[in-house]
Scaffold this motif. Structure first.
Motif, mmCIF file in Angstrom:
data_model
loop_
_atom_site.group_PDB
_atom_site.id
_atom_site.type_symbol
_atom_site.label_atom_id
_atom_site.label_comp_id
_atom_site.label_asym_id
_atom_site.label_seq_id
_atom_site.Cartn_x
_atom_site.Cartn_y
_atom_site.Cartn_z
ATOM 1 N N HIS A 1 0.581 -0.988 -0.050
ATOM 2 C CA HIS A 1 -0.149 0.592 0.139
ATOM 3 C C HIS A 1 0.504 1.502 -0.349
ATOM 4 O O HIS A 1 0.157 2.762 -0.247
ATOM 5 C CB HIS A 1 -0.669 0.447 1.203
ATOM 6 N N PHE A 2 1.974 1.389 0.287
ATOM 7 C CA PHE A 2 2.355 2.352 0.020
ATOM 8 C C PHE A 2 3.992 1.941 -0.556
ATOM 9 O O PHE A 2 4.791 1.132 -0.658
ATOM 10 C CB PHE A 2 3.850 2.645 1.692
ATOM 11 N N GLU A 3 4.112 3.796 -0.911
ATOM 12 C CA GLU A 3 5.463 4.050 -2.282
ATOM 13 C C GLU A 3 6.994 3.074 -1.356
ATOM 14 O O GLU A 3 6.716 3.385 -0.074
ATOM 15 C CB GLU A 3 5.681 5.580 -2.423
ATOM 16 N N PRO A 4 7.598 2.566 -2.430
ATOM 17 C CA PRO A 4 9.455 1.674 -2.039
ATOM 18 C C PRO A 4 9.594 2.520 -1.002
ATOM 19 O O PRO A 4 10.896 2.698 -0.257
ATOM 20 C CB PRO A 4 9.629 1.767 -2.770
ATOM 21 N N GLU A 5 9.678 4.303 -1.746
ATOM 22 C CA GLU A 5 10.901 5.719 -1.111
ATOM 23 C C GLU A 5 10.256 5.738 0.276
ATOM 24 O O GLU A 5 10.945 5.843 1.146
ATOM 25 C CB GLU A 5 10.975 6.334 -1.915
ATOM 26 N N LEU A 6 9.069 5.070 0.842
ATOM 27 C CA LEU A 6 8.605 5.574 2.004
ATOM 28 C C LEU A 6 8.836 4.362 3.286
ATOM 29 O O LEU A 6 8.615 4.462 4.332
ATOM 30 C CB LEU A 6 6.749 5.434 2.320
ATOM 31 N N ILE A 7 9.746 2.927 2.444
ATOM 32 C CA ILE A 7 9.781 2.012 2.519
ATOM 33 C C ILE A 7 11.724 2.061 3.057
ATOM 34 O O ILE A 7 11.631 1.832 4.186
ATOM 35 C CB ILE A 7 9.041 0.337 2.734
ATOM 36 N N ARG A 8 11.630 2.067 2.515
ATOM 37 C CA ARG A 8 13.333 2.117 2.287
ATOM 38 C C ARG A 8 14.133 2.891 3.168
ATOM 39 O O ARG A 8 13.439 3.963 3.631
ATOM 40 C CB ARG A 8 13.667 2.209 0.717
ATOM 41 N N SER A 9 15.156 2.468 3.569
ATOM 42 C CA SER A 9 15.857 2.601 5.094
ATOM 43 C C SER A 9 14.945 2.666 6.144
ATOM 44 O O SER A 9 16.264 2.887 7.116
ATOM 45 C CB SER A 9 16.770 4.034 4.452
ATOM 46 N N LYS A 10 14.396 2.488 6.126
ATOM 47 C CA LYS A 10 13.555 3.024 7.418
ATOM 48 C C LYS A 10 14.012 1.188 8.360
ATOM 49 O O LYS A 10 13.738 -0.454 7.405
ATOM 50 C CB LYS A 10 12.215 2.593 7.203
ATOM 51 N N VAL A 11 13.373 1.216 9.812
ATOM 52 C CA VAL A 11 13.664 -0.005 10.197
ATOM 53 C C VAL A 11 12.099 0.012 10.852
ATOM 54 O O VAL A 11 11.439 0.214 11.564
ATOM 55 C CB VAL A 11 14.656 0.640 11.902
ATOM 56 N N GLY B 1 18.020 -10.096 14.047
ATOM 57 C CA GLY B 1 18.174 -9.387 11.973
ATOM 58 C C GLY B 1 19.384 -8.614 11.666
ATOM 59 O O GLY B 1 20.160 -9.243 12.165
ATOM 60 N N CYS B 2 19.197 -8.027 11.167
ATOM 61 C CA CYS B 2 20.152 -6.998 10.304
ATOM 62 C C CYS B 2 21.108 -6.580 10.855
ATOM 63 O O CYS B 2 21.034 -6.291 11.730
ATOM 64 C CB CYS B 2 19.794 -7.216 9.305
ATOM 65 N N ASN B 3 22.699 -5.627 10.252
ATOM 66 C CA ASN B 3 23.293 -4.913 11.466
ATOM 67 C C ASN B 3 22.182 -3.905 11.309
ATOM 68 O O ASN B 3 22.663 -3.071 12.660
ATOM 69 C CB ASN B 3 24.504 -5.318 10.602
ATOM 70 N N GLU B 4 21.968 -3.417 10.704
ATOM 71 C CA GLU B 4 21.391 -1.534 10.373
ATOM 72 C C GLU B 4 20.022 -1.254 11.903
ATOM 73 O O GLU B 4 20.328 -0.811 12.421
ATOM 74 C CB GLU B 4 21.182 -1.521 9.449
ATOM 75 N N ALA B 5 20.509 -2.720 11.764
ATOM 76 C CA ALA B 5 18.863 -2.756 12.851
ATOM 77 C C ALA B 5 18.657 -3.507 14.411
ATOM 78 O O ALA B 5 18.196 -3.039 14.926
ATOM 79 C CB ALA B 5 17.645 -4.205 12.332
ATOM 80 N N GLY B 6 20.227 -3.853 14.175
ATOM 81 C CA GLY B 6 20.956 -4.472 15.216
ATOM 82 C C GLY B 6 21.421 -2.712 15.555
ATOM 83 O O GLY B 6 21.285 -3.030 17.059
ATOM 84 N N GLU B 7 21.913 -2.623 15.498
ATOM 85 C CA GLU B 7 22.551 -0.747 15.447
ATOM 86 C C GLU B 7 21.320 0.512 16.417
ATOM 87 O O GLU B 7 21.832 1.099 17.160
ATOM 88 C CB GLU B 7 23.793 0.028 14.494
ATOM 89 N N CYS B 8 20.231 0.072 15.843
ATOM 90 C CA CYS B 8 19.174 0.839 15.790
ATOM 91 C C CYS B 8 18.881 0.297 18.030
ATOM 92 O O CYS B 8 18.394 1.393 18.465
ATOM 93 C CB CYS B 8 17.892 1.360 14.894
ATOM 94 N N ALA B 9 18.833 -1.027 17.707
ATOM 95 C CA ALA B 9 18.564 -1.610 18.616
ATOM 96 C C ALA B 9 18.867 -1.404 19.629
ATOM 97 O O ALA B 9 18.758 -1.492 20.841
ATOM 98 C CB ALA B 9 18.191 -3.124 18.299
ATOM 99 N N GLU B 10 20.249 -1.457 19.871
ATOM 100 C CA GLU B 10 21.262 -0.889 20.404
ATOM 101 C C GLU B 10 20.950 0.639 20.753
ATOM 102 O O GLU B 10 21.211 0.906 22.331
ATOM 103 C CB GLU B 10 22.270 -1.795 20.168
ATOM 104 N N THR B 11 20.657 1.363 19.962
ATOM 105 C CA THR B 11 20.624 2.645 20.639
ATOM 106 C C THR B 11 19.716 2.708 21.622
ATOM 107 O O THR B 11 19.798 3.582 22.674
ATOM 108 C CB THR B 11 20.701 3.810 19.379
ATOM 109 N N ILE B 12 18.209 2.350 21.030
ATOM 110 C CA ILE B 12 17.348 1.944 22.119
ATOM 111 C C ILE B 12 17.447 1.518 23.007
ATOM 112 O O ILE B 12 16.827 2.249 24.190
ATOM 113 C CB ILE B 12 16.042 1.919 21.347
#
Length: 291
Positions: A81-91, A142-153
């Protein structure tokens, strides 16, 4: 960091409040229940519409706090339902303890960073559940990028992140269920047994609750092996035999549970150094040897 919440139940609400108090901006909430969404907005002192589009468009990180059976459908819904650019690079995180990031694959395929972010905690209290998310352990896969975000949170919540492999996620969650859910089940079994003795309901709860709490304290303070007490720890096979005879007569459906737990307890007592070879043979003989 802007955070969005999909699912305003007990855990979703607790997470939103904890994140807000930790300095994150809750910029979007979506719930199938309008009442739950508005209740959470009042607790957060924010005014946002109950809208999935707002969550996806405005958030940097999105938490899918839905029942396990609904997570993959939500991922498919967002992806379609949403454009790929609204999803890309979000966690995108889901908070299931049992499921892996495979259920978020439709979002990953569009360039999202995905992870499972599971608080190792129980949330029975809707009002104050957010407090339990501080100084908490979180299981992550999960992936490394999501892991870095999780560590911050997690860092902002004064917690610790535990990395779980995808193949071990079900075993990890089964362990959580045993120690949390099945402790409640054991209390229920104890309750049934005490009621059969003629004890009233209040006495059954109030008399044995301190025993449960002190056992947990001993596990925390001494370690689970040193915390073990009772007839098996002492090698008292005659008491165990009496227990089994009484259970067989009074509540036969509990007998197999007692035997199974008893055999595992023999192993703990052996590690504690309380039992000799003869004790082990007698106890296993009474309990039934492992097949």
């Amino acid at each position: 960091m802007n955070a969005g919440i999909i699912g305003a139940g007990k855990l979703g609400s607790a997470l939103a409040i904890a994140l807000s108090k930790a300095g994150f901006c809750i910029c979007g909430i979506y719930s199938k229940s309008e009442e739950s969404c508005q209740l959470l907005c009042r607790k957060l002192n924010i005014d946002v519409a109950n809208n999935l589009g707002t969550v996806v468009r405005k958030s940097d990180v999105i938490f899918v706090c839905l029942p396990d059976n609904d997570i993959e459908n939500m991922a498919l819904r967002i992806a379609s339902h949403f454009e790929p650019e609204l999803i890309r690079s979000k966690v995108f995180f889901h908070v299931s303890g049992a499921l892996t990031t495979e259920v978020l694959k439709p979002l990953e395929n569009l360039g999202a960073f995905t992870g499972s972010f599971h608080p190792i905690q129980t949330f029975a209290d809707r009002e104050n559940g957010w407090e339990k998310l501080y100084d908490c352990f979180f299981g992550f896969e999960g992936c490394n990028e999501a892991g870095e975000c999780a560590e911050t949170i997690v860092g902002r919540l004064n917690g610790r992140l535990i990395f779980i492999s995808k193949e071990h996620k079900p075993l990890y969650h089964a362990a959580a269920c045993i120690i949390s859910n099945y402790t409640v089940t054991l209390f229920h079994i104890m309750f049934k047994m005490l009621i059969r003795t003629g004890m009233n309901e209040d006495a059954a709860v109030n008399a044995f609750m301190p025993l449960l709490k002190n056992t947990v304290d001993n596990i925390e303070g001494l370690g689970y092996i040193s915390a073990l007490t009772g007839p098996i720890s002492r090698g008292d096979h005659k008491v165990v035999e009496q227990h089994l005879k009484s259970l067989s007569y009074e509540i036969p459906e509990v007998e197999d549970i007692y035997r199974l737990l008893g055999r595992e307890t023999v192993d703990i007592a052996l590690k504690k150094g309380n039992l000799n070879e003869e004790d082990v043979l007698r106890l296993n003989g009474v309990l039934g040897n492992k097949g």
